[in-house]
Design a protein around this motif. Structure first.
Motif, PDB file in Angstrom:
ATOM      1  N   ARG A   2      50.921  31.160  41.745  1.00 43.49           N
ATOM      2  CA  ARG A   2      50.185  31.146  42.943  1.00 43.49           C
ATOM      3  C   ARG A   2      50.728  32.094  44.150  1.00 43.49           C
ATOM      4  O   ARG A   2      50.086  32.901  44.768  1.00 43.49           O
ATOM      5  N   GLN A  57      50.662  35.629  43.039  1.00 41.01           N
ATOM      6  CA  GLN A  57      49.200  35.906  43.449  1.00 41.01           C
ATOM      7  C   GLN A  57      48.853  36.566  44.767  1.00 41.01           C
ATOM      8  O   GLN A  57      48.481  37.724  45.105  1.00 41.01           O
ATOM      9  N   ILE A  58      49.512  35.664  45.719  1.00 46.42           N
ATOM     10  CA  ILE A  58      49.154  36.001  47.079  1.00 46.42           C
ATOM     11  C   ILE A  58      50.013  37.104  47.507  1.00 46.42           C
ATOM     12  O   ILE A  58      49.551  38.292  48.499  1.00 46.42           O
ATOM     13  N   MET A  61      43.170  37.405  37.768  1.00 45.81           N
ATOM     14  CA  MET A  61      42.095  36.758  38.310  1.00 45.81           C
ATOM     15  C   MET A  61      40.875  36.444  37.142  1.00 45.81           C
ATOM     16  O   MET A  61      39.610  36.730  37.483  1.00 45.81           O
ATOM     17  N   VAL A 111      41.699  30.767  38.202  1.00 43.89           N
ATOM     18  CA  VAL A 111      41.536  30.971  39.580  1.00 43.89           C
ATOM     19  C   VAL A 111      39.964  30.201  39.778  1.00 43.89           C
ATOM     20  O   VAL A 111      39.225  30.169  38.998  1.00 43.89           O
ATOM     21  N   GLN A 127      37.342  33.160  44.297  1.00 48.39           N
ATOM     22  CA  GLN A 127      38.241  34.073  44.072  1.00 48.39           C
ATOM     23  C   GLN A 127      38.152  35.196  42.966  1.00 48.39           C
ATOM     24  O   GLN A 127      38.159  36.471  43.050  1.00 48.39           O
ATOM     25  N   CYS A 169      41.052  33.343  50.629  1.00 49.16           N
ATOM     26  CA  CYS A 169      40.510  32.387  49.691  1.00 49.16           C
ATOM     27  C   CYS A 169      41.781  31.905  48.977  1.00 49.16           C
ATOM     28  O   CYS A 169      41.926  30.939  48.400  1.00 49.16           O
ATOM     29  N   SER A 170      42.620  33.049  48.418  1.00 44.63           N
ATOM     30  CA  SER A 170      43.859  32.541  47.668  1.00 44.63           C
ATOM     31  C   SER A 170      44.811  31.825  48.344  1.00 44.63           C
ATOM     32  O   SER A 170      45.408  30.859  47.883  1.00 44.63           O
ATOM     33  N   ASP A 175      43.069  28.285  48.493  1.00 46.14           N
ATOM     34  CA  ASP A 175      43.108  27.578  47.022  1.00 46.14           C
ATOM     35  C   ASP A 175      44.719  27.152  46.860  1.00 46.14           C
ATOM     36  O   ASP A 175      45.018  26.104  46.274  1.00 46.14           O
ATOM     37  N   SER A 176      45.556  27.953  47.207  1.00 43.22           N
ATOM     38  CA  SER A 176      47.096  27.615  46.975  1.00 43.22           C
ATOM     39  C   SER A 176      47.484  26.505  47.665  1.00 43.22           C
ATOM     40  O   SER A 176      48.366  25.675  47.214  1.00 43.22           O
TER      41      SER A 176
END
Length: 504
Positions: A47, A50-51, A101, A106, A110, A168-169, A172-173
């Motif tokens: 995560r 990804q961010i 993605m 996810v 996302q 959004c990431s 969600d994280s």
């Protein structure tokens, strides 16, 4: 004393039980740690990565938009723009490819935002490519119009989608982090219990083992004393009603038996030492007599007496008109005079060449046309000014004649080649004789590191030893094969004779 089967068995059973408990809890702890790594730590790292990728992608898009916004379409530096925007686009494409993605890994939101960002980036990349192509062809007005009409709005949408994807990431994280943290806390409690059980079982197992180790340490200390030669130490306590007591009694009996054997061996050794001493005295006396005998034989031959006698024979040959004999005696006289010189001194190469020719004249008389000597003397090497250790080439030529050409029925040729390579003087002595097998060549190369006083190839060993004394960067090598001849290569320092040397 009888050994109680119950006591020894219960001790062994307890030790094995504690060991199994310790191993089980250890394996369980490793399994929990692996589960925590795979399902808690790695997802959190994924995560976070990804961010970071989305944030870097947004930064690259912003850099591209700001670079295009600052560009002066009428007189700006097109090459700089192409380089900057091209680098940003390439970096953005790589970051977009690295984003995972996929729907399922996810959230749906996302996934949709990532798909929108990817589609918009493809359109934006095409527009950027068209703008850069127009600029490179000098159509700046068309490039500016394309930027303001289509590329700038498209870039704005791309920025918006990417910002929403980043937000959004992060949301969600955070949600995932809370869930994983709760699970990690539960696993931490389980780990604490498992570690406690592991420590307890390990402590109990150690307590059981210490009861065994104590007596073993006593026997180990006694063994060290015995190994040091002390056989008078007290007996180990044999009072334990288990295997350790039995081992102690056996150990005490072994010590007493060893003491008796050592006493017997010491008496025999004393007799053998006396006999060995007498034999050594006899051998030393015999060697001394042999050395004195050899010294007397050597002292009977005076090299200068032989040299003077050789000159008398040469004078007699001159008086009798024996021209061929006179030539052979002259060559032998020159060779003998040169051999009486010190091998540690330096001499001009011209003298080395001359003494090899004198030796060849002597060898030619014996073998005729079966042996030939060829020289390869390059003009850039002044033989009268270039110095080398004396008596260096002749032993190699003699080896080539004796070991290379003599065993060959048809005879052959020996080539002596000199060349200069930078600060090195290279000397090659090569023959087309019988050569050596791979085993013989390997044995010869291994023996070149030492110089034996006797044996075959003594001349080659002495030459190699003298070359090594010149420095670690100099040396000799041998190449040979069955029926392919042999080549000995020397690497020496390239020394020139100074005026002081010439005056001497």
């Amino acid at each position: 004393m009888r050994i109680s089967p119950f006591s020894s068995s219960s001790l062994l059973n307890r030790t094995m039980l504690f060991l199994l408990a310790f191993l089980f809890t250890l394996v369980l702890q490793l399994g929990i740690a692996r589960y925590q790594t795979r399902y808690i730590i790695l997802p959190q790292q994924s995560r976070t990565e990804q961010i970071r990728l989305v944030s870097q992608f947004l930064n690259d898009v912003e850099d591209s938009l700001q670079t295009l916004a600052r560009f002066r379409w009428d007189y700006g530096d097109v090459e700089e723009l192409v380089e900057l925007v091209g680098a940003n686009q390439q970096s953005s494409a790589q970051l977009l490819d690295r984003m995972d993605m996929q729907l399922g890994s996810v959230s749906e939101e996302q996934y949709l935002l990532a798909s929108a960002s990817s589609t918009t980036f493809d359109t934006f990349s095409v527009l950027i490519g068209q703008i850069l192509e127009l600029l490179e062809t000098g159509r700046n007005d068309e490039a500016a119009a394309l930027y303001y009409d289509r590329a700038e709005p498209c870039g704005g949408y791309l920025r918006l989608y990417t910002q929403q994807l980043l937000e959004c990431s992060i949301r969600d994280s955070q949600s995932t982090y809370l869930q994983l943290s709760a699970r990690s806390e539960q696993l931490g409690k389980i780990q604490a219990v498992v570690v406690g059980i592991c420590i307890l079982s390990g402590a109990l197992m150690m307590a059981s083992l210490l009861t065994l180790v104590h007596s073993i340490r006593e026997m180990a200390a006694a063994s060290l004393s015995i190994s040091a030669g002390n056989l008078d130490i007290p007996d180990v306590d044999p009072s334990r009603p288990d295997e350790i007591g039995q081992m102690a009694r056996a150990f005490n009996e072994m010590k007493r038996s060893m003491k008796r054997q050592v006493q017997t061996l010491e008496e025999k050794n004393e007799m053998q030492r006396a006999l060995y001493k007498k034999e050594n005295e006899a051998l030393e006396l015999q060697n001394l007599m042999e050395q004195e005998k050899m010294q007397k034989l050597r002292s009977q031959i005076n090299p200068h007496f032989l040299f003077n006698t050789l000159n008398v024979i040469l004078y007699t040959a001159q008086q009798e008109g024996a021209v061929r004999t006179q030539s052979l005696l002259t060559s032998l006289s020159h060779l003998f005079r040169y051999a009486l010189g010190s091998n540690s001194t330096l001499t001009p190469l011209a003298r080395e060449v001359k003494i090899v020719d004198e030796f060849y004249n002597l060898y030619k008389v014996r073998f005729g046309d079966r042996v030939n000597l060829r020289w390869d003397l390059p003009p850039e090497i002044d033989l009268t000014e270039t110095l080398a250790p004396s008596f260096l080439i002749q032993p190699l030529v003699e080896n080539a004649f004796r070991h290379g050409l003599a065993p060959k029925e048809a005879g052959g040729t020996v080539w002596v080649r000199l060349r200069a390579e930078g600060e090195l003087l290279c000397i090659d002595v090569e023959d087309d004789g019988a050569g050596m097998s791979a085993e013989a060549l390997d044995a010869l190369q291994k023996s070149l590191g030492r110089a034996p006083d006797t044996g075959s190839h003594i001349g080659l060993h002495n030459v190699c030893a003298r070359v090594r004394l010149l420095g670690p960067e100099y040396g000799a090598s041998v190449q040979s094969g069955p029926g392919q001849g042999t080549r000995v290569s020397l690497r020496l320092p390239l020394l020139q004779q100074t005026e002081e040397d010439s005056d001497d």
